[in-house]
Motif scaffolding. Structure first.
Motif, PDB file in Angstrom:
ATOM      1  N   LEU A   1      -2.018  -0.436   7.460  1.00 39.82           N
ATOM      2  CA  LEU A   1      -2.752   0.835   7.525  1.00 39.82           C
ATOM      3  C   LEU A   1      -2.996   1.258   8.967  1.00 39.82           C
ATOM      4  O   LEU A   1      -3.256   0.411   9.831  1.00 39.82           O
ATOM      5  CB  LEU A   1      -4.091   0.700   6.804  1.00 39.82           C
TER       6      LEU A   1
ATOM      7  N   HIS B   1      -2.211  -7.531  -1.025  1.00 43.29           N
ATOM      8  CA  HIS B   1      -3.237  -6.557  -0.644  1.00 43.29           C
ATOM      9  C   HIS B   1      -3.620  -6.705   0.825  1.00 43.29           C
ATOM     10  O   HIS B   1      -3.744  -5.704   1.555  1.00 43.29           O
ATOM     11  CB  HIS B   1      -4.463  -6.734  -1.544  1.00 43.29           C
TER      12      HIS B   1
ATOM     13  N   GLN C   1     -10.271  -1.317   0.315  1.00 45.39           N
ATOM     14  CA  GLN C   1      -9.320  -1.436  -0.775  1.00 45.39           C
ATOM     15  C   GLN C   1      -8.127  -0.527  -0.514  1.00 45.39           C
ATOM     16  O   GLN C   1      -8.304   0.626  -0.100  1.00 45.39           O
ATOM     17  CB  GLN C   1      -9.978  -1.065  -2.107  1.00 45.39           C
ATOM     18  N   ALA C   2      -6.932  -1.047  -0.768  1.00 47.19           N
ATOM     19  CA  ALA C   2      -5.712  -0.270  -0.550  1.00 47.19           C
ATOM     20  C   ALA C   2      -4.719  -0.579  -1.663  1.00 47.19           C
ATOM     21  O   ALA C   2      -4.710  -1.688  -2.209  1.00 47.19           O
ATOM     22  CB  ALA C   2      -5.096  -0.585   0.804  1.00 47.19           C
ATOM     23  N   ASP C   3      -3.898   0.403  -2.000  1.00 41.56           N
ATOM     24  CA  ASP C   3      -2.910   0.205  -3.045  1.00 41.56           C
ATOM     25  C   ASP C   3      -1.769   1.204  -2.873  1.00 41.56           C
ATOM     26  O   ASP C   3      -1.922   2.238  -2.222  1.00 41.56           O
ATOM     27  CB  ASP C   3      -3.535   0.370  -4.428  1.00 41.56           C
TER      28      ASP C   3
ATOM     29  N   ASN D   1     -11.042   2.535   8.721  1.00 39.48           N
ATOM     30  CA  ASN D   1     -10.314   1.415   9.330  1.00 39.48           C
ATOM     31  C   ASN D   1     -10.423   1.534  10.845  1.00 39.48           C
ATOM     32  O   ASN D   1      -9.483   1.954  11.521  1.00 39.48           O
ATOM     33  CB  ASN D   1      -8.845   1.435   8.888  1.00 39.48           C
TER      34      ASN D   1
ATOM     35  N   ILE E   1      -3.064  -3.936   3.908  1.00 40.06           N
ATOM     36  CA  ILE E   1      -4.141  -3.466   4.789  1.00 40.06           C
ATOM     37  C   ILE E   1      -3.710  -3.557   6.250  1.00 40.06           C
ATOM     38  O   ILE E   1      -4.047  -2.691   7.074  1.00 40.06           O
ATOM     39  CB  ILE E   1      -5.429  -4.270   4.532  1.00 40.06           C
TER      40      ILE E   1
ATOM     41  N   THR F   1     -12.129   8.023   1.137  1.00 40.56           N
ATOM     42  CA  THR F   1     -10.819   7.620   0.628  1.00 40.56           C
ATOM     43  C   THR F   1      -9.770   8.482   1.307  1.00 40.56           C
ATOM     44  O   THR F   1      -9.944   9.694   1.430  1.00 40.56           O
ATOM     45  CB  THR F   1     -10.722   7.797  -0.897  1.00 40.56           C
TER      46      THR F   1
ATOM     47  N   VAL G   1       0.237   5.649  -0.325  1.00 35.90           N
ATOM     48  CA  VAL G   1      -0.788   4.601  -0.243  1.00 35.90           C
ATOM     49  C   VAL G   1      -2.160   5.262  -0.196  1.00 35.90           C
ATOM     50  O   VAL G   1      -2.354   6.274   0.482  1.00 35.90           O
ATOM     51  CB  VAL G   1      -0.578   3.720   1.004  1.00 35.90           C
ATOM     52  N   THR G   2      -3.107   4.686  -0.930  1.00 35.95           N
ATOM     53  CA  THR G   2      -4.498   5.113  -0.844  1.00 35.95           C
ATOM     54  C   THR G   2      -5.324   3.974  -0.268  1.00 35.95           C
ATOM     55  O   THR G   2      -5.031   2.794  -0.512  1.00 35.95           O
ATOM     56  CB  THR G   2      -5.062   5.507  -2.218  1.00 35.95           C
ATOM     57  N   ALA G   3      -6.347   4.324   0.492  1.00 37.68           N
ATOM     58  CA  ALA G   3      -7.256   3.327   1.059  1.00 37.68           C
ATOM     59  C   ALA G   3      -8.675   3.849   0.956  1.00 37.68           C
ATOM     60  O   ALA G   3      -8.936   5.028   1.236  1.00 37.68           O
ATOM     61  CB  ALA G   3      -6.896   3.036   2.509  1.00 37.68           C
ATOM     62  N   SER G   4      -9.599   2.983   0.559  1.00 39.13           N
ATOM     63  CA  SER G   4     -11.005   3.363   0.399  1.00 39.13           C
ATOM     64  C   SER G   4     -11.888   2.294   1.022  1.00 39.13           C
ATOM     65  O   SER G   4     -11.626   1.100   0.871  1.00 39.13           O
ATOM     66  CB  SER G   4     -11.372   3.517  -1.084  1.00 39.13           C
TER      67      SER G   4
END
Length: 407
Positions: free
Chosen positions: A213, A206, A121-123, A48, A210, A83, A110-113
């Motif tokens: 982040l 979503h 992608q984040a969740d 990011n 983001i 990730t 939170v995970t971000a890839s």
């Protein structure tokens, strides 16, 4: 959000998944030459980026030894080379609760890839048992036996909801009790947490996640702040975008204060001083957001109109005295020879005046005209022994008595 761990795979010289835990007390990455430090930092930056946005590219970034083989068996655009896992802070919990409609459990993360196709992608994730702890509290299910019966060894929200309904019937054989009513609330409460356990956020949620982040900066080179800077020249180079070494560092410092090099060149002392003090106070406040070691630290800007000697001009008539208009167009503080006789004492002005006549007469019998119209200024950054950081541009401008020129 705070980074707690990073996973990198299939990026440059990293072929197998490498997981790294980020210690909250460590702020540096140490390793031997060619061990992959730069690869790790560049991968994290591309997750990011805040500066120099850059994407992953399969042809240049995917490990060469595996590129041809892996391309035949899978879609490399869907591979995530990096990730990261983020710990939530209080502001993040509030923001996510506003997005989803329910505050995530304290253990949520939170995970971000970032994928090779460029998508991010984040969740939000949390374990079912963590959700159940909040659900039991909200539904007022206090009996430990009831909690155990509902939790069981279930791994899905659907299975837990079914167990809660069965338990409610057990404790309410004839008529409903407060205990039974509390258990009956569990399925509805669990349904609110589905997005944290089993489902993904919708597209709008979503995109807003983001935005929460953290962004990453990456610098492979850096510039030092120059000790001296001619603000007139800096302003000209800024307009032409012809940077010299150290210019961009000085411009960055000025931008932090919301100023430009031209803003400190006002000939009116009061107006110029007001700009300088505003910039000084603003920068001092910004510094203390990150610097805690010296509570006496202050950033101070100051400028001065410093005279710059120039070679005598020969284009003027030897019988023409130096006029105010001709001096005013020089663009710098300058010495300029004039023909004798010297100006009378009554025509002189105070040292602080833009035009003050010099009483010194050199041996060649020429008098000199002094002007500080549109002078050249310098800016210096220095730290005093008391810990005060001072940005200045030279000695006081209120003393403009010129030195006697050499013959």
């Amino acid at each position: 959000m705070l980074v707690t761990s990073v996973e990198i795979e299939t990026f440059r010289n990293i072929t197998n998944k490498q997981a790294m835990v980020v210690d909250p007390e460590v702020t540096c990455l140490i390793g031997k030459n060619e061990s992959g430090k730069t690869t790790v930092l560049k991968a994290l930056h591309r997750l990011n980026p805040a500066n120099n946005a850059d994407d992953f590219h399969v042809t240049t970034d995917y490990p060469r030894r595996n590129l041809a083989r892996d391309r035949r068996t899978k879609d490399l655009d869907t591979v995530a080379p990096v990730t990261a896992v983020f710990k939530l802070e209080d502001a993040d919990f509030d923001a996510i609760a506003e997005l989803v409609g329910v505050r995530p459990p304290a253990q949520a993360y939170v995970t971000a890839s970032r994928l090779y196709d460029g998508s991010l992608q984040a969740d939000v994730h949390c374990a079912l048992e963590d959700v159940l702890a909040d659900v039991f509290e909200e539904a007022s299910v206090d009996d430990e036996e009831d909690q155990k019966a509902i939790t069981g060894d279930h791994t899905t929200i659907e299975a837990v909801s079914a167990a809660a309904k069965a338990r409610a019937k057990e404790v309410n054989p004839g008529r409903k009790t407060a205990r039974g009513k509390a258990i009956e609330k569990v399925p509805a409460e669990l349904d609110r947490y589905k997005k944290y356990v089993e489902e993904r956020l919708d597209d709008e949620e979503h995109e807003q996640l983001i935005e929460l982040l953290p962004k990453f900066f990456y610098f492979s080179t850096y510039e030092m702040l120059p000790g001296d800077c001619d603000l007139h020249a800096l302003a000209e180079r800024a307009r032409a975008k012809r940077w010299e070494r150290g210019d961009e560092t000085m411009m960055s410092l000025l931008r932090l204060a919301g100023e430009g090099p031209d803003d400190f060149l006002d000939e009116d002392y009061a107006s110029r001083k007001a700009e300088l003090q505003a910039a000084s106070l603003d920068l001092s406040v910004q510094v203390f957001q990150y610097w805690k070691q010296n509570e006496d630290l202050t950033v101070v800007f100051d400028t001065d109109l410093i005279p710059m000697p120039r070679a005598p001009t020969t284009s003027r008539s030897p019988t023409t005295d130096c006029s105010r208009s001709s001096c005013a167009t020089t663009g710098t503080a300058a010495w300029r020879p004039t023909s004798p006789p010297a100006p009378p004492a009554s025509s002189g002005s105070s040292p602080s005046s833009p035009h003050s006549a010099s009483t010194a007469t050199p041996t060649n019998a020429s008098s000199f005209c002094w002007t500080s119209r549109a002078p050249a200024c310098t800016a210096r950054l220095k730290a005093t022994s008391s810990g005060t950081s001072t940005a200045s541009s030279g000695p006081s401008s209120r003393s403009s008595t010129p030195p006697t020129p050499s013959t």
